[in-house]
Design a protein around this motif. Structure first.
Motif, PDB file in Angstrom:
ATOM      1  N   VAL A  60     -12.527  -9.549 -11.822  1.00 26.54           N
ATOM      2  CA  VAL A  60     -12.363  -8.402 -12.735  1.00 26.54           C
ATOM      3  C   VAL A  60     -11.545  -8.831 -13.965  1.00 26.54           C
ATOM      4  O   VAL A  60     -11.894  -8.504 -15.112  1.00 26.54           O
ATOM      5  CB  VAL A  60     -11.696  -7.221 -12.000  1.00 26.54           C
ATOM      6  N   ALA A  61     -10.474  -9.592 -13.747  1.00 30.91           N
ATOM      7  CA  ALA A  61      -9.647 -10.056 -14.872  1.00 30.91           C
ATOM      8  C   ALA A  61     -10.454 -10.990 -15.786  1.00 30.91           C
ATOM      9  O   ALA A  61     -10.376 -10.893 -17.018  1.00 30.91           O
ATOM     10  CB  ALA A  61      -8.402 -10.775 -14.347  1.00 30.91           C
ATOM     11  N   LEU A  62     -11.233 -11.870 -15.187  1.00 29.73           N
ATOM     12  CA  LEU A  62     -12.036 -12.805 -15.996  1.00 29.73           C
ATOM     13  C   LEU A  62     -13.105 -12.061 -16.792  1.00 29.73           C
ATOM     14  O   LEU A  62     -13.381 -12.407 -17.954  1.00 29.73           O
ATOM     15  CB  LEU A  62     -12.674 -13.864 -15.094  1.00 29.73           C
ATOM     16  N   ALA A  63     -13.684 -11.024 -16.200  1.00 31.65           N
ATOM     17  CA  ALA A  63     -14.684 -10.233 -16.931  1.00 31.65           C
ATOM     18  C   ALA A  63     -14.020  -9.527 -18.113  1.00 31.65           C
ATOM     19  O   ALA A  63     -14.614  -9.424 -19.197  1.00 31.65           O
ATOM     20  CB  ALA A  63     -15.346  -9.229 -15.994  1.00 31.65           C
ATOM     21  N   ALA A  64     -12.777  -9.058 -17.919  1.00 28.05           N
ATOM     22  CA  ALA A  64     -12.058  -8.400 -19.018  1.00 28.05           C
ATOM     23  C   ALA A  64     -11.755  -9.405 -20.133  1.00 28.05           C
ATOM     24  O   ALA A  64     -11.876  -9.074 -21.329  1.00 28.05           O
ATOM     25  CB  ALA A  64     -10.759  -7.778 -18.502  1.00 28.05           C
ATOM     26  N   ALA A  65     -11.392 -10.619 -19.775  1.00 27.16           N
ATOM     27  CA  ALA A  65     -11.154 -11.651 -20.794  1.00 27.16           C
ATOM     28  C   ALA A  65     -12.446 -11.933 -21.551  1.00 27.16           C
ATOM     29  O   ALA A  65     -12.438 -12.119 -22.782  1.00 27.16           O
ATOM     30  CB  ALA A  65     -10.626 -12.935 -20.147  1.00 27.16           C
ATOM     31  N   ASN A  66     -13.548 -11.926 -20.835  1.00 24.00           N
ATOM     32  CA  ASN A  66     -14.838 -12.178 -21.488  1.00 24.00           C
ATOM     33  C   ASN A  66     -15.197 -11.061 -22.460  1.00 24.00           C
ATOM     34  O   ASN A  66     -15.692 -11.326 -23.567  1.00 24.00           O
ATOM     35  CB  ASN A  66     -15.930 -12.338 -20.425  1.00 24.00           C
ATOM     36  N   VAL A  74      -8.494 -19.154 -21.279  1.00 19.75           N
ATOM     37  CA  VAL A  74      -7.700 -18.962 -20.050  1.00 19.75           C
ATOM     38  C   VAL A  74      -6.940 -20.252 -19.702  1.00 19.75           C
ATOM     39  O   VAL A  74      -7.528 -21.315 -19.544  1.00 19.75           O
ATOM     40  CB  VAL A  74      -8.599 -18.558 -18.857  1.00 19.75           C
ATOM     41  N   VAL A  75      -5.623 -20.116 -19.621  1.00 15.70           N
ATOM     42  CA  VAL A  75      -4.743 -21.248 -19.316  1.00 15.70           C
ATOM     43  C   VAL A  75      -4.307 -21.219 -17.850  1.00 15.70           C
ATOM     44  O   VAL A  75      -4.215 -22.263 -17.194  1.00 15.70           O
ATOM     45  CB  VAL A  75      -3.483 -21.196 -20.227  1.00 15.70           C
ATOM     46  N   ALA A  76      -4.005 -20.017 -17.349  1.00 18.96           N
ATOM     47  CA  ALA A  76      -3.450 -19.895 -15.992  1.00 18.96           C
ATOM     48  C   ALA A  76      -3.804 -18.526 -15.428  1.00 18.96           C
ATOM     49  O   ALA A  76      -4.160 -17.596 -16.166  1.00 18.96           O
ATOM     50  CB  ALA A  76      -1.929 -20.062 -16.023  1.00 18.96           C
ATOM     51  N   CYS A 102     -14.387 -16.561  -6.379  1.00 16.28           N
ATOM     52  CA  CYS A 102     -13.491 -16.481  -7.540  1.00 16.28           C
ATOM     53  C   CYS A 102     -13.160 -17.875  -8.085  1.00 16.28           C
ATOM     54  O   CYS A 102     -13.016 -18.044  -9.294  1.00 16.28           O
ATOM     55  CB  CYS A 102     -12.217 -15.725  -7.186  1.00 16.28           C
ATOM     56  N   ARG A 103     -13.052 -18.860  -7.210  1.00 11.59           N
ATOM     57  CA  ARG A 103     -12.802 -20.231  -7.692  1.00 11.59           C
ATOM     58  C   ARG A 103     -13.965 -20.681  -8.574  1.00 11.59           C
ATOM     59  O   ARG A 103     -13.772 -21.297  -9.615  1.00 11.59           O
ATOM     60  CB  ARG A 103     -12.623 -21.184  -6.497  1.00 11.59           C
ATOM     61  N   GLN A 104     -15.162 -20.350  -8.143  1.00 12.24           N
ATOM     62  CA  GLN A 104     -16.343 -20.740  -8.929  1.00 12.24           C
ATOM     63  C   GLN A 104     -16.379 -19.979 -10.257  1.00 12.24           C
ATOM     64  O   GLN A 104     -16.729 -20.543 -11.298  1.00 12.24           O
ATOM     65  CB  GLN A 104     -17.618 -20.465  -8.111  1.00 12.24           C
ATOM     66  N   VAL A 105     -16.009 -18.709 -10.244  1.00  9.98           N
ATOM     67  CA  VAL A 105     -15.992 -17.927 -11.496  1.00  9.98           C
ATOM     68  C   VAL A 105     -14.897 -18.470 -12.425  1.00  9.98           C
ATOM     69  O   VAL A 105     -15.104 -18.590 -13.635  1.00  9.98           O
ATOM     70  CB  VAL A 105     -15.801 -16.420 -11.194  1.00  9.98           C
ATOM     71  N   LEU A 106     -13.741 -18.837 -11.849  1.00  8.72           N
ATOM     72  CA  LEU A 106     -12.672 -19.453 -12.655  1.00  8.72           C
ATOM     73  C   LEU A 106     -13.169 -20.749 -13.299  1.00  8.72           C
ATOM     74  O   LEU A 106     -12.808 -21.084 -14.432  1.00  8.72           O
ATOM     75  CB  LEU A 106     -11.446 -19.755 -11.781  1.00  8.72           C
ATOM     76  N   ASN A 107     -14.004 -21.475 -12.565  1.00  7.98           N
ATOM     77  CA  ASN A 107     -14.499 -22.753 -13.088  1.00  7.98           C
ATOM     78  C   ASN A 107     -15.309 -22.575 -14.371  1.00  7.98           C
ATOM     79  O   ASN A 107     -15.330 -23.455 -15.230  1.00  7.98           O
ATOM     80  CB  ASN A 107     -15.331 -23.469 -12.021  1.00  7.98           C
ATOM     81  N   GLU A 108     -15.968 -21.441 -14.486  1.00  8.24           N
ATOM     82  CA  GLU A 108     -16.746 -21.177 -15.699  1.00  8.24           C
ATOM     83  C   GLU A 108     -15.808 -21.107 -16.916  1.00  8.24           C
ATOM     84  O   GLU A 108     -16.101 -21.667 -17.971  1.00  8.24           O
ATOM     85  CB  GLU A 108     -17.522 -19.865 -15.528  1.00  8.24           C
TER      86      GLU A 108
END
Ligand code: THU
Length: 150
Positions: A60-66, A74-76, A102-108
């Motif tokens: 959810v946080a990564l989608a908001a950043a997108n 994204v640094v951390a 989530c690890r895979q989504v972070l990898n993007e």
């Protein structure tokens, strides 16, 4: 290893976890992304009556950043979670690690930004704060290069 940035991120994650929509698991998770300019982007888990459709806090946080056009910045990320307590708080003395998806989504985001992402895993009671790199948590990641992209 703990540090100030990690503590700040996990504190933001804990705040976000208060807004978890997790009536099925009663397990609240919060996440907070740190972007290159210091911006913090929170996320929390968002469950669904059709259980398998539930979204994790990190995603959810990564989608908001997108949405903000900041996926490459994204640094951390700080992550925390625990059982929802009757009074509205979150109980937990164990560090929460991101699930495999989530690890895979972070990898993007890591791939787009061309940097490894620091992953801070905290416990809700504040007793544990661990610092990892995404590359440790997801070695040999599948990414855009495997599709001939980037
Ligand atoms: N959950 C997250 O939000 N992030 C993770 O990395 C692991 C699990 C959520 C999903 C579900 O709402 C609850 O925790 C229990 O699995």
């Amino acid at each position: 290893m703990a540090d100030v940035a990690g503590r700040v991120l996990v504190d933001h994650a804990l705040e976000a976890a208060k807004n978890a929509h997790a009536p099925y698991s009663r397990f609240a998770v919060g996440a907070a992304l740190l972007l290159t300019d210091g911006t913090i982007v929170p996320g929390t888990n968002f469950e669904n009556a059709s259980y398998g459709l539930s979204l994790c806090a990190e995603t959810v946080a990564l989608a908001a950043a997108n949405v903000a056009g900041r996926l490459r910045d994204v640094v951390a990320i700080g992550i925390v979670g625990g059982a929802m307590a009757p009074g509205g708080g979150i109980d937990g003395d164990g560090a929460i690690y991101p699930c495999g998806r989530c690890r895979q989504v972070l990898n993007e985001a890591a791939d787009l930004g061309g940097r490894d992402i620091i992953v801070y895993c905290g416990s809700a009671d504040g007793s544990i704060l661990r610092r990892h790199l995404l590359s440790e948590l997801l070695p040999h990641a599948f990414g855009p290069a495997d599709l001939g992209i980037g």
